[in-house]
Design an enzyme around this catalytic site. Sequence first.
Site, PDB file in Angstrom:
ATOM      1  N   GLY A  85       0.829  -1.168   0.113  1.00 47.23           N
ATOM      2  CA  GLY A  85      -0.191   0.048  -0.046  1.00 47.23           C
ATOM      3  C   GLY A  85       0.875   1.143   0.041  1.00 47.23           C
ATOM      4  N   ARG A  86       0.470   2.361  -0.221  1.00 46.31           N
ATOM      5  CA  ARG A  86       1.005   3.750  -0.276  1.00 46.31           C
ATOM      6  C   ARG A  86      -0.020   4.835  -0.227  1.00 46.31           C
ATOM      7  NH1 ARG A  86      -0.043   1.006  -4.804  1.00 46.31           N
ATOM      8  NH2 ARG A  86       1.656  -0.377  -4.282  1.00 46.31           N
ATOM      9  N   HIS A 103     -12.145   1.041  -7.050  1.00 42.15           N
ATOM     10  CA  HIS A 103     -11.340   0.035  -7.659  1.00 42.15           C
ATOM     11  C   HIS A 103      -9.989   0.327  -8.363  1.00 42.15           C
ATOM     12  CE1 HIS A 103     -11.096  -3.684 -10.548  1.00 42.15           C
ATOM     13  NE2 HIS A 103     -10.303  -3.625  -9.843  1.00 42.15           N
ATOM     14  N   ASP A 104      -8.946   0.012  -7.885  1.00 43.40           N
ATOM     15  CA  ASP A 104      -7.711   0.709  -8.453  1.00 43.40           C
ATOM     16  C   ASP A 104      -7.411   0.444  -9.816  1.00 43.40           C
ATOM     17  OD1 ASP A 104      -7.269  -2.108  -8.720  1.00 43.40           O
ATOM     18  OD2 ASP A 104      -5.631  -2.185  -7.183  1.00 43.40           O
ATOM     19  N   ASN A 108      -8.897 -10.002 -17.409  1.00 43.38           N
ATOM     20  CA  ASN A 108      -7.712 -10.326 -16.269  1.00 43.38           C
ATOM     21  C   ASN A 108      -6.884 -11.364 -16.720  1.00 43.38           C
ATOM     22  OD1 ASN A 108      -9.268  -8.406 -14.714  1.00 43.38           O
ATOM     23  ND2 ASN A 108      -9.917  -9.812 -13.143  1.00 43.38           N
TER      24      ASN A 108
END
Length: 492
Positions: free
Chosen positions: A23-24, A246-247, A306
């Site tokens: 994470g960032r 959603h990233d 995906n």
Amino acid sequence: MSAAVKSSTLKSYAAVDLGASSGRVMVGRVSPDSLELAEAHRFPNRPVRVPEGLRWDVLTLYAGVLDGLRAAGAHCGGRLDSVGIDSWAVDYGLLDTDGALLGNPVHYRDTRTEGIAEKVWATLPATELYAATGLQYAPFNTLYQLTAARGTAQLASAKRLLLIPDLLTYWLTGEQGTELTNASTTQLIDPRTRDWSYDVAARLGIDLSLFAPLRRPGDPAGLLRPDVLEETGLTGPVPVTAVGSHDTASAVAGVPATGERFAYICTGTWSLAGLELDAPVLSEESRTANFTNELGLDGTVRYLRNIMGLWLLQECVRAWGNPDLGVLLREAAAIPTLRSVVDAGDPAFLAPGRMPERIAEACRDSGQPVPETRAEITRCILDSLALAHRRAVEDAQRLADHPVDVVHIVGGGTRNALLCQLTADACGLPVMVGPTEAAALGNVLVQARAHELVGDLTDMRRLLVRTQPLTRYEPRGDTARWQEAEARLVAR
């Protein structure tokens, strides 16, 4: 610049961007003519295997978010104009009547959903499910997770379900909501109405009242609670803004495209390869090709496939004791192209562990030369990913009747020059690479738009093109060898 943009004030935004392995918290400084991004804090995301299965350590993640907001505040003199959170999809936390978390969220790589899809399809056939939701089959979709959890004490006690970024937003603000782009990965959203698929939920016995009301990117999501302000040292009030949580939705918003004829590949642990469309593609051919229709900004659809992504290489590097990646890639570049390839979308590679051996076994079973050295295995992975990128981009253009002239690669894979060049070679198209932190940039820009610093999606991308460094890769030679390798892989 859009006429809707009114303010010229430079503002500071914190983008909390959570990936499957780290994470960032990034700080974005934005004005109508400038966009700067700096890393305030980075922290690992390590799942934990407990007797009942694989779980996310969400409390440690939340602590990382708080540490990151403290660092972001120090970067900006203690004042942030907004905070936004994006993360991976499908996983969730369950809350009891008091709003307390009922156990650590289950990891999407947990085995509890094995065989669940077949049970769902016995009630609602896969063809009808796709026609209603447009979501590709993945064994970990939220719909299958909820079906697997049926009858458990935890689900029976739950009064609320919050997807991961919504759960963290709730802890920061005390406000509950379900952000739409992430909700579209649950397989419970109708991509045409951009609302819940009530028929699907009813037929499968899923209680939609578990979900908080839907939010859209740009909607207000509350203010940081007083105890959060105290712990982070921030000066309130600090609003939290719903972004493309959603990233991948944030990353696609961060693609610096200059027109509509582009494909994108969001690279990292996963590769998400596809197109940005105005409407979903719900054909049976699209279903069998395993394309998904997830929702993006401004009424767009993320039509994509995906692909297992750099997870394959990450697992190998972990098994090898974390050797120098730069040396490994240089050695891999010297290995002949397409000596051996595997299907990078094969669910057989989903679980962690023994990845080098499993890749070698797949090559052996298909009658190909077996990669033995680390460099050979690495080259096999990168060739396989480039080939999967090619298949996804070509299939998406055909199924959506939407030709493209360029492929944009964003995300962590932009640091892998060999993969970027191989993707250009495989696709036979120029590849524009960057930005690496596309998800964080998309996150920041949605917050900036809520403050009217930027306009629509086109306006956001113009700012990205002006401010972000990009690298262009041209395809080398023709694509005949890639076509032949693809044919061999499909035949197997």
